[in-house]
Design a protein around this motif. Structure first.
Motif, mmCIF file in Angstrom:
data_model
loop_
_atom_site.group_PDB
_atom_site.id
_atom_site.type_symbol
_atom_site.label_atom_id
_atom_site.label_comp_id
_atom_site.label_asym_id
_atom_site.label_seq_id
_atom_site.Cartn_x
_atom_site.Cartn_y
_atom_site.Cartn_z
ATOM 1 N N ALA A 1 -45.944 113.890 116.902
ATOM 2 C CA ALA A 1 -45.888 112.767 116.363
ATOM 3 C C ALA A 1 -46.997 111.772 116.052
ATOM 4 O O ALA A 1 -48.198 112.213 117.335
ATOM 5 C CB ALA A 1 -45.443 112.552 117.147
ATOM 6 N N ARG B 1 -43.526 111.825 112.213
ATOM 7 C CA ARG B 1 -42.424 111.368 113.789
ATOM 8 C C ARG B 1 -42.242 113.127 113.467
ATOM 9 O O ARG B 1 -41.970 113.019 112.738
ATOM 10 C CB ARG B 1 -42.021 110.567 112.903
ATOM 11 N N SER C 1 -42.738 115.877 119.632
ATOM 12 C CA SER C 1 -43.052 114.451 120.384
ATOM 13 C C SER C 1 -43.403 114.502 121.180
ATOM 14 O O SER C 1 -43.302 115.059 121.691
ATOM 15 C CB SER C 1 -41.500 113.668 120.802
#
Length: 125
Positions: free
Chosen positions: A14, A87, A125
């Protein structure tokens, strides 16, 4: 026989960046439009960016505007997608699309003339 060959997919964290490329072969004609679609598991294929060859008119989906940049090299019939600030929700199979017929927009999935084989983008992430 027009073929679209994508490259550049892979994994990123991310906030990171990836650059996709798509080259059209099998024709000397210039495309009317080229675009990038993506499809996440269980979801429909959606257009995220499109460029017209004639005037470089751009379209971006709200989900990527400001983060992704589509560009083209008309001489090479190649389209690029620079993806910044990635993302986890950008994780999907990304498909290149092209149309060589006049007045087509490359915005509506069922009407697209040519598709690439897809390249996976995975953002952790």
């Amino acid at each position: 026989q027009v073929q679209l060959r994508e490259s550049g997919g892979g994994s990123a964290q991310a906030g990171g960046s990836l650059r996709l490329s798509c080259a059209a072969s099998g024709t000397t004609a210039r495309s009317t439009c080229m675009a990038w679609f993506r499809q996440a598991p269980g979801k429909e294929r959606e257009v995220i960016a499109r460029i017209l060859a004639s005037n470089s008119d751009l379209y971006y989906d709200d989900s990527v505007e400001g983060r992704f940049t589509i560009s083209q090299d008309n001489a090479k019939n190649t389209v690029y997608l620079l993806m910044n600030s990635l993302r986890p929700e950008d994780t999907a199979m990304y498909y290149c699309a092209a149309d060589f017929r006049p007045n087509f927009s490359c915005l509506i999935s069922p009407t697209v003339q040519h598709w690439g084989q897809g390249t996976q983008v995975t953002v952790s992430s």
